[in-house]
Design a protein around this motif. Structure first.
Motif, PDB file in Angstrom:
ATOM      1  N   GLY A 139      38.286  33.566  30.465  1.00 39.33           N
ATOM      2  CA  GLY A 139      38.343  32.904  32.010  1.00 39.33           C
ATOM      3  C   GLY A 139      39.257  33.614  32.598  1.00 39.33           C
ATOM      4  O   GLY A 139      39.436  33.333  33.825  1.00 39.33           O
ATOM      5  N   SER A 140      40.132  34.517  32.094  1.00 39.45           N
ATOM      6  CA  SER A 140      41.148  35.293  32.972  1.00 39.45           C
ATOM      7  C   SER A 140      40.536  35.827  34.086  1.00 39.45           C
ATOM      8  O   SER A 140      39.690  36.627  34.067  1.00 39.45           O
ATOM      9  CB  SER A 140      42.270  35.868  32.161  1.00 39.45           C
ATOM     10  N   PHE A 154      28.210  45.242  35.025  1.00 37.76           N
ATOM     11  CA  PHE A 154      28.970  44.341  34.503  1.00 37.76           C
ATOM     12  C   PHE A 154      28.594  43.047  34.941  1.00 37.76           C
ATOM     13  O   PHE A 154      29.365  41.994  34.502  1.00 37.76           O
ATOM     14  CB  PHE A 154      30.523  44.637  34.860  1.00 37.76           C
ATOM     15  N   GLY A 155      27.582  42.947  35.616  1.00 37.49           N
ATOM     16  CA  GLY A 155      26.853  41.650  36.446  1.00 37.49           C
ATOM     17  C   GLY A 155      27.961  40.735  36.776  1.00 37.49           C
ATOM     18  O   GLY A 155      28.677  41.372  37.686  1.00 37.49           O
ATOM     19  N   ASP A 156      27.831  39.533  36.374  1.00 38.28           N
ATOM     20  CA  ASP A 156      28.791  38.646  37.276  1.00 38.28           C
ATOM     21  C   ASP A 156      30.359  38.610  36.675  1.00 38.28           C
ATOM     22  O   ASP A 156      30.986  37.857  37.194  1.00 38.28           O
ATOM     23  CB  ASP A 156      28.256  37.312  37.071  1.00 38.28           C
ATOM     24  N   ARG A 157      30.661  39.589  36.020  1.00 42.47           N
ATOM     25  CA  ARG A 157      32.080  39.633  35.497  1.00 42.47           C
ATOM     26  C   ARG A 157      32.839  40.369  36.638  1.00 42.47           C
ATOM     27  O   ARG A 157      34.126  40.529  36.772  1.00 42.47           O
ATOM     28  CB  ARG A 157      32.479  40.450  34.339  1.00 42.47           C
ATOM     29  N   PHE A 158      31.933  41.018  37.679  1.00 44.24           N
ATOM     30  CA  PHE A 158      32.584  41.506  39.018  1.00 44.24           C
ATOM     31  C   PHE A 158      32.129  40.937  40.124  1.00 44.24           C
ATOM     32  O   PHE A 158      30.852  40.721  40.401  1.00 44.24           O
ATOM     33  CB  PHE A 158      32.541  43.044  38.749  1.00 44.24           C
ATOM     34  N   ALA A 164      37.992  39.080  30.772  1.00 42.91           N
ATOM     35  CA  ALA A 164      38.253  39.016  31.984  1.00 42.91           C
ATOM     36  C   ALA A 164      37.126  39.337  33.088  1.00 42.91           C
ATOM     37  O   ALA A 164      36.305  40.046  32.798  1.00 42.91           O
ATOM     38  CB  ALA A 164      39.492  39.986  32.354  1.00 42.91           C
ATOM     39  N   THR A 165      37.351  38.262  34.277  1.00 42.31           N
ATOM     40  CA  THR A 165      36.526  39.066  35.530  1.00 42.31           C
ATOM     41  C   THR A 165      37.190  39.496  36.524  1.00 42.31           C
ATOM     42  O   THR A 165      38.679  39.196  36.627  1.00 42.31           O
ATOM     43  CB  THR A 165      35.579  37.791  36.109  1.00 42.31           C
ATOM     44  N   LEU A 198      39.432  29.023  42.680  1.00 42.79           N
ATOM     45  CA  LEU A 198      40.463  29.150  41.675  1.00 42.79           C
ATOM     46  C   LEU A 198      41.661  28.707  42.455  1.00 42.79           C
ATOM     47  O   LEU A 198      41.916  28.775  43.623  1.00 42.79           O
ATOM     48  CB  LEU A 198      40.560  30.546  41.417  1.00 42.79           C
ATOM     49  N   ARG A 199      42.655  28.120  41.464  1.00 42.06           N
ATOM     50  CA  ARG A 199      43.920  27.721  42.251  1.00 42.06           C
ATOM     51  C   ARG A 199      45.045  28.940  41.812  1.00 42.06           C
ATOM     52  O   ARG A 199      45.816  28.940  42.561  1.00 42.06           O
ATOM     53  CB  ARG A 199      44.488  26.728  41.377  1.00 42.06           C
ATOM     54  N   GLU A 200      44.955  29.800  40.785  1.00 39.58           N
ATOM     55  CA  GLU A 200      45.724  31.032  40.502  1.00 39.58           C
ATOM     56  C   GLU A 200      44.943  31.868  39.679  1.00 39.58           C
ATOM     57  O   GLU A 200      43.863  31.728  39.132  1.00 39.58           O
ATOM     58  CB  GLU A 200      46.891  30.474  39.682  1.00 39.58           C
ATOM     59  N   VAL A 201      45.544  33.080  39.590  1.00 32.90           N
ATOM     60  CA  VAL A 201      44.827  34.273  38.937  1.00 32.90           C
ATOM     61  C   VAL A 201      45.986  34.867  37.827  1.00 32.90           C
ATOM     62  O   VAL A 201      47.119  34.467  37.892  1.00 32.90           O
ATOM     63  CB  VAL A 201      44.086  35.167  39.976  1.00 32.90           C
ATOM     64  N   GLN A 202      45.463  35.749  36.996  1.00 32.78           N
ATOM     65  CA  GLN A 202      46.328  36.023  35.903  1.00 32.78           C
ATOM     66  C   GLN A 202      46.678  37.473  36.252  1.00 32.78           C
ATOM     67  O   GLN A 202      47.882  38.372  35.545  1.00 32.78           O
ATOM     68  CB  GLN A 202      45.543  35.954  34.221  1.00 32.78           C
ATOM     69  N   GLY A 203      46.137  38.331  37.111  1.00 28.96           N
ATOM     70  CA  GLY A 203      46.336  39.594  37.533  1.00 28.96           C
ATOM     71  C   GLY A 203      45.988  39.893  38.725  1.00 28.96           C
ATOM     72  O   GLY A 203      45.153  39.370  39.381  1.00 28.96           O
ATOM     73  N   VAL A 204      46.969  40.785  39.385  1.00 29.15           N
ATOM     74  CA  VAL A 204      46.632  41.479  40.662  1.00 29.15           C
ATOM     75  C   VAL A 204      47.172  42.805  40.900  1.00 29.15           C
ATOM     76  O   VAL A 204      48.115  43.109  40.315  1.00 29.15           O
ATOM     77  CB  VAL A 204      47.416  40.637  41.864  1.00 29.15           C
TER      78      VAL A 204
END
Ligand SMILES: C[S@@+](CC[C@H](N)C(=O)[O-])C[C@H]1O[C@@H](n2cnc3c(N)ncnc32)[C@H](O)[C@@H]1O
Length: 326
Positions: free
Chosen positions: A31-32, A77-81, A55-56, A100-106
């Motif tokens: 889910g990240s 990659f379908g719905d991962r992107f 990850a998506t 989303l409220r937050e994400v794990q990478g930018v």
């Protein structure tokens, strides 16, 4: 003949493996989510989708053409992107719209894409004659020609000095003002000829192409690059989850200065001097993962000359600031 898309797919993104190595530990949990704030041709995003199977990625770009080409490239990659047409300083809205409220990478790989540089008709490259456009989003904003033809001389000097670090700004602007009274500027070749005459020969021998700094300055002005970047880097740190990581590739000192200021500020305690203990709200909320700014290794710089000016900074969110002002 191969298609333009295929040619760009072969272009290796700057510091690709290093960036994936630094961000991947934050993208291991199911889910990240990574936001690629400058999707471009999707080269970095593709590497993440391959290396981080849980990850998506949400890819942002202001350039519709880039979004379409990257969308094709990443369709497998379908719905991962997911691709989003936005400017990167809207990152908070893009994240919220994704539920989303937050994400794990930018990730931000700032500047112009090789697609934009290679497309002569967009006017970014001084090597080819083209309409003086330079808008990354061709659907909005003013063009480079409008800046040249309508700005007051003082404003033009400021643009060339502040955004191009051009020493001969005054001289160049006098020539522009003289010329535009004869006939408004429409194409880049006329501007390049003017710059060849206006920039002293001695400086052309040591300072690179005489049009380099003026073209950079116009591009930054047309796209409000520094204003947008200042807002975006603050917004991106805000949407990072604790343990989330941000990576930024800058291509000139003005961008890198903004990046450095934001990341170093977050990694520095604001406890007033003389306080016996650090109050939690004064503690740093970032940890720097690069020492200063990293440069691409020499072999990458020689195979990809555009990477030579790249500077990478990466940081990790160490605590939440729960919307507190920073
Ligand atoms: C250097 S390219 C990114 C290349 C990408 N990392 C890759 O691997 O293909 C930068 C991209 O950022 C986009 N861009 C620049 N400024 C932007 C902004 N303010 N908001 C959204 N996208 C922007 C450009 O349109 C361009 O496609």
């Amino acid at each position: 003949m191969e298609s333009r898309g295929a040619a760009h797919e072969r272009h290796v993104p700057v510091l690709r493996d290093r960036i994936v190595d630094l961000l991947a530990p934050a993208l291991e949990a199911p889910g990240s989510v990574l936001v690629d704030g400058t999707l471009g041709m999707g080269g970095h995003t593709e590497a993440f989708l391959e290396r981080c199977p849980e990850a998506t990625v949400i890819g942002i770009d202001r350039d519709e053409e880039a979004l379409a080409l990257a969308g094709e490239r990443l369709a497998r990659f379908g719905d991962r992107f997911r691709a989003v047409h936005a400017v990167y300083d809207e990152i908070a809205d893009v994240v919220a719209d994704a539920g989303l409220r937050e994400v794990q990478g930018v990730l931000f790989d700032l500047g112009v894409s090789s697609l934009q540089l290679d497309e002569a008709d967009r006017g970014f490259a001084y090597a080819q004659d083209a309409p003086l456009d330079m808008r990354m989003d061709q659907g909005s904003g003013i063009t480079a020609a409008e800046v040249l033809n309508t700005y007051a001389p003082g404003d033009l000097i400021r643009v060339l000095r502040d955004f191009g670090e051009e020493r001969f700004a005054k001289r160049i602007v006098s020539a522009i003002v003289r010329e535009r009274e004869v006939e408004p500027f429409t194409r880049s070749a006329r501007l390049v000829d003017l710059l060849r005459d206006a920039v002293p020969a001695a400086s052309q021998r040591t300072g690179g192409h005489p049009a380099k700094r003026t073209f950079q300055a116009l591009r930054i002005e047309v796209n409000d690059e520094l204003g947008a970047w200042q807002r975006a880097v603050v917004g991106a740190i805000d949407v990072l989850a604790v343990g989330g990581r941000i990576a930024v590739l800058s291509y000139h000192s003005l961008e890198d200065r903004i990046t450095k200021r934001a990341l170093v500020a977050g990694a520095t305690s604001t406890t007033p001097p003389g306080m016996p203990v650090e109050l939690p709200e004064h503690a740093a909320y970032l940890r720097l993962l690069t020492r200063g700014a990293e440069e691409p290794p020499a072999d990458e710089q020689s195979t990809n000359p555009r990477s030579a000016s790249a500077r990478l900074r990466v940081a990790e969110r160490t605590r939440s600031t729960q919307g507190a002002r920073r």
